[in-house]
Design an enzyme around this catalytic site. Structure first.
Site, PDB file in Angstrom:
ATOM      1  N   GLU A  47       0.870  -1.187   0.000  1.00 12.86           N
ATOM      2  CA  GLU A  47       0.000   0.000   0.000  1.00 12.86           C
ATOM      3  C   GLU A  47       0.902   1.230   0.000  1.00 12.86           C
ATOM      4  OE1 GLU A  47      -1.709   0.564   3.898  1.00 12.86           O
ATOM      5  OE2 GLU A  47      -3.317   1.863   3.145  1.00 12.86           O
ATOM      6  N   ASN A 108      -6.966   6.257  -1.642  1.00 13.86           N
ATOM      7  CA  ASN A 108      -5.871   5.327  -1.337  1.00 13.86           C
ATOM      8  C   ASN A 108      -6.079   4.170  -2.319  1.00 13.86           C
ATOM      9  OD1 ASN A 108      -4.095   3.457  -0.301  1.00 13.86           O
ATOM     10  ND2 ASN A 108      -4.552   3.946   1.842  1.00 13.86           N
ATOM     11  N   LYS A 125      -9.446   2.132  -1.881  1.00 12.09           N
ATOM     12  CA  LYS A 125      -9.643   1.563  -0.536  1.00 12.09           C
ATOM     13  C   LYS A 125     -10.977   1.994   0.069  1.00 12.09           C
ATOM     14  CE  LYS A 125      -7.086   1.222   3.871  1.00 12.09           C
ATOM     15  NZ  LYS A 125      -5.813   1.669   4.535  1.00 12.09           N
ATOM     16  N   GLU A 144      -6.165   8.715   7.648  1.00 13.42           N
ATOM     17  CA  GLU A 144      -6.676   8.279   6.336  1.00 13.42           C
ATOM     18  C   GLU A 144      -8.073   8.844   6.069  1.00 13.42           C
ATOM     19  OE1 GLU A 144      -4.844   3.882   6.645  1.00 13.42           O
ATOM     20  OE2 GLU A 144      -5.781   4.369   4.740  1.00 13.42           O
ATOM     21  N   CYS A 170      -4.885  -3.039   2.942  1.00 12.56           N
ATOM     22  CA  CYS A 170      -4.609  -2.918   4.362  1.00 12.56           C
ATOM     23  C   CYS A 170      -5.784  -3.173   5.309  1.00 12.56           C
ATOM     24  CB  CYS A 170      -3.985  -1.556   4.642  1.00 12.56           C
ATOM     25  SG  CYS A 170      -3.088  -1.559   6.178  1.00 12.56           S
ATOM     26  N   ASN A 195       0.302  -1.086   5.280  1.00 12.00           N
ATOM     27  CA  ASN A 195       1.240  -0.332   6.122  1.00 12.00           C
ATOM     28  C   ASN A 195       0.617  -0.362   7.509  1.00 12.00           C
ATOM     29  OD1 ASN A 195       2.642   2.461   4.251  1.00 12.00           O
ATOM     30  ND2 ASN A 195       1.967   0.526   3.432  1.00 12.00           N
TER      31      ASN A 195
HETATM   32  N1  ING Z   1      -3.237   0.417   8.679  1.00 10.50           N
HETATM   33  C1  ING Z   1      -3.694  -0.274   9.820  1.00 10.50           C
HETATM   34  C2  ING Z   1      -4.368  -1.602   9.506  1.00 10.50           C
HETATM   35  O1  ING Z   1      -5.570  -1.744   9.437  1.00 10.50           O
HETATM   36  C3  ING Z   1      -4.991  -0.164  11.882  1.00 10.50           C
HETATM   37  C4  ING Z   1      -4.553   0.586  10.673  1.00 10.50           C
HETATM   38  C5  ING Z   1      -4.104  -0.962  12.608  1.00 10.50           C
HETATM   39  C6  ING Z   1      -6.288  -0.071  12.226  1.00 10.50           C
HETATM   40  C7  ING Z   1      -4.575  -1.657  13.727  1.00 10.50           C
HETATM   41  C8  ING Z   1      -6.777  -0.747  13.347  1.00 10.50           C
HETATM   42  C9  ING Z   1      -5.904  -1.536  14.095  1.00 10.50           C
HETATM   43  O2  ING Z   1      -3.607  -2.548   9.401  1.00 10.50           O
HETATM   44  C10 ING Z   1      -3.884   0.762   7.538  1.00 10.50           C
HETATM   45  N2  ING Z   1      -3.158   1.474   6.661  1.00 10.50           N
HETATM   46  O3  ING Z   1      -5.044   0.460   7.312  1.00 10.50           O
END
Ligand code: ING
Length: 311
Positions: A47, A108, A125, A144, A170, A195
């Site tokens: 991503e 995205n 996304k 985001e 992601c 990411n």
């Molecule tokens: N990154 C993370 C993901 O979903 C996240 C954001 C991490 C949200 C952990 C909730 C918990 O892996 C992206 N870019 O979506």
């Protein structure tokens, strides 16, 4: 004779705010050559593979965000070398980037590029995590919802390299509905760049637990939808903010076929039997024989959970 496709996950190490597109593209091109040397015909990049994970920063000026982090065209003069190298090597690839459309909309985005360099498909996304407001007290932002619109192209699949391939990005990997919509369209491969910060923004979650979640989600989503799932990280410390690696190639059986070992630029590769899922799709996950959508209505009609007990 079962169809095989040699697929690589080309993991990127950190990209810092100061890193130019040229730096990113030269590293991506090297990864492409490494994947080619391993015999890969399809390479999945992360991503937002052209820049640092900029949603961790509150940037007041939209003009600055657009200038530094968004692509006005794809390919562009900066990214053309990657397309040229892939075409020369006869390799198709998935790559994620921040898309600024001619109409001024921001997504995205990820694209599927054929071995002839043509863009076969595009996905924007849909599940945008994080928040839209500036959280000055937080250790880092996850903006985001501020920088991107919710994707408007739906969850789709394409005929690609003699397979049916779909794309996600992601956070989509946390929502079973996304995979199921692709599987209901006949997806055989799902490509997903990510990411993912090692630290949780909201509460002190053990980093090992976050990776545990990543691993069980990938295995269950691949198995329950009988698809090959390729998940590729951008990882490492970007300006001091860590993101985890654990790029994966997961078989439709739910078994991990390959996994990255570092948080750097690293290619993992597997010779995927695309017909491995045939038995699963005919028996255990024969959707037509076993699914009961008439009992699933809440999944579409209700957004948040509401307590509605039968008694
Ligand atoms: N990154 C993370 C993901 O979903 C996240 C954001 C991490 C949200 C952990 C909730 C918990 O892996 C992206 N870019 O979506």
């Amino acid at each position: 004779m079962a169809r095989h496709l040699k697929i690589a996950a080309a993991q990127l190490g950190p990209l810092h705010r100061e890193d130019s597109r040229a730096v990113a593209v030269s590293r991506l091109t090297k990864l492409l050559r490494d994947a080619h040397a391993m015999g890969a015909k399809f390479v999945v990049f992360p991503e937002l593979a052209l820049t640092t994970f900029f949603p961790r920063w509150w940037i007041e000026s939209q003009a600055e965000v657009d200038a530094r982090y968004f692509e006005k065209s794809m390919p562009s003069k900066d990214t053309q070398p990657l397309f040229d190298e892939a075409k020369k090597l006869g390799i198709g690839f998935y790559i994620g980037y921040a898309e600024l459309t001619p109409e001024g909309r921001r997504f995205n985005t990820a694209i599927l590029v054929g071995p002839d360099g043509s863009i076969v498909g595009k996905y924007r996304k849909i599940h945008l995590p994080g928040h839209a407001d500036h959280k000055p007290k937080a250790a880092f932002q996850h903006l985001e919802k501020n920088y991107f619109e919710v994707g408007d192209l739906g969850f789709r699949v394409w005929r690609y390299l003699n397979t049916i391939t779909g794309m996600l990005i992601c956070n989509d990997r946390r929502w079973p509905e996304a995979f199921r919509v692709l599987a209901l369209q006949g997806a055989e491969i799902v490509a997903l760049g990510f990411n993912t910060p090692s630290e949780n923004l909201h509460y002190p979650e053990p980093p090992a637990l976050r990776v545990h979640h990543h691993l069980i989600m990938a295995q269950s989503m691949a198995f329950q939808n009988a698809v090959w799932l390729v998940e590729t990280a951008k990882a490492g410390f970007e300006d001091g903010f860590r993101m985890f690696g654990h790029s994966l190639i997961v078989a439709p059986t739910g078994e991990i076929a390959a996994k990255s070992q570092s948080e750097e630029d690293e290619v993992i590769c597997a010779n995927c039997d695309i017909d491995l899922a045939a038995n699963l799709k005919k028996t255990m996950f024969n959707f037509a024989a076993h699914r009961r959508p008439e009992h699933y209505r809440l999944i579409v009609e209700r957004v948040g959970a509401e307590v509605t007990p039968a008694n």
